[in-house]
Enzyme design. Structure first.
Site, mmCIF file in Angstrom:
data_model
loop_
_atom_site.group_PDB
_atom_site.id
_atom_site.type_symbol
_atom_site.label_atom_id
_atom_site.label_comp_id
_atom_site.label_asym_id
_atom_site.label_seq_id
_atom_site.Cartn_x
_atom_site.Cartn_y
_atom_site.Cartn_z
ATOM 1 N N ASP A 1 -19.461 -56.374 12.721
ATOM 2 C CA ASP A 1 -18.799 -55.071 12.718
ATOM 3 C C ASP A 1 -18.128 -54.879 14.071
ATOM 4 O OD1 ASP A 1 -19.956 -54.835 10.265
ATOM 5 O OD2 ASP A 1 -21.127 -53.037 10.721
ATOM 6 N N ASP B 1 -18.832 -47.384 -0.987
ATOM 7 C CA ASP B 1 -19.831 -46.880 -0.057
ATOM 8 C C ASP B 1 -20.310 -45.531 -0.577
ATOM 9 O OD1 ASP B 1 -19.016 -49.075 1.493
ATOM 10 O OD2 ASP B 1 -17.505 -47.865 2.519
#
Length: 239
Positions: A8, A129
């Site tokens: 990330d 998500d």
């Protein structure tokens, strides 16, 4: 089941967020390419990359870091975060990404997902998500009334390569994945489902694998913290 080590990216560094909150980032390294090489040398068959700044900005921000990763390893990589138009999709795929992940636009512009999946077969995934089953967009900052399963089913005939399902409340919390919700989603669609959020131990990976319907799992913090040994996990999953 494929294990996807996660890198990330925030401000060019390798980080992990707690439950998607940008102000709760832990920096694990400032050399994304070196991290990618370490994962590749451990034997992973894929990498999962996220442009966190891009997810909020709506356009690529950590392009230099992503490109350094693509130059450093031969392992196929998928990328999400800030990919919201065809030009960006084409640009990333032309630079060597194996797969782009479309999240926010899957809700706001589903036609783009369909167009991209037709243009680039096998190279477009949908990122879903969710908090308590409801989809969140724009870097998880905006919650919608769209249910994760309904969104996934909407792309059954679109030709997308995979669905990356993240339970936001589990992400970065080292509390284990939401196996039940991920399995339910995987059984509701024919698209391969990849689990994300909370994968923190070998037992978590085995539980996901043993559902028999989950195609992959993403892990980040556990690999950086040492709670999960990548080589041992890959060996166990291949057994």
């Amino acid at each position: 089941m494929i294990l996807y080590p996660a890198i990330d990216l925030k401000d060019g560094q390798c980080v992990r967020l707690l439950r998607g909150e940008m102000d709760r980032a832990t920096v694990f390294g400032d050399n994304p390419a070196a991290q990618a090489r370490a994962f590749a040398e451990a034997g992973c068959s894929w990498l999962h990359l996220v442009d966190l700044n891009g997810a909020f900005a709506g356009h690529p921000v950590n392009a230099a870091a992503v490109e350094s990763i693509l130059a450093a390893v031969d392992v196929p990589a998928q990328l999400g975060g800030g990919i919201r138009d065809m030009a960006t999709i084409e640009g990333w795929l032309s630079k060597g990404l194996a797969r782009v992940i479309l999240g926010t636009v899957a809700v706001e512009n589903p036609g783009l997902v369909r167009q991209a999946a037709r243009a680039f077969p096998g190279r477009v995934a949908v990122g879903i998500d969710a908090r308590k089953g409801r989809v969140a967009t724009r870097g998880w900052a905006e919650e919608t009334d769209v249910m994760a399963t309904d969104l996934a089913r909407a792309f059954e005939d679109a030709g997308v390569a995979a669905i990356i399902y993240t339970d936001i409340d589990r992400d970065g919390a080292m509390a284990g994945p939401n196996v039940a919700a991920t399995e339910a989603l995987a059984r509701a669609v024919t698209i391969p489902v990849i689990a994300s959020g909370g994968v923190s131990s070998l037992a978590d990976l085995i539980a996901l694998r043993d559902t028999g319907v989950i195609a992959g799992a993403i892990s980040g913090r556990a690999l950086y913290d040492g709670a999960l040994d990548l080589g041992a996990a890959l060996t166990a999953l291949s057994a």
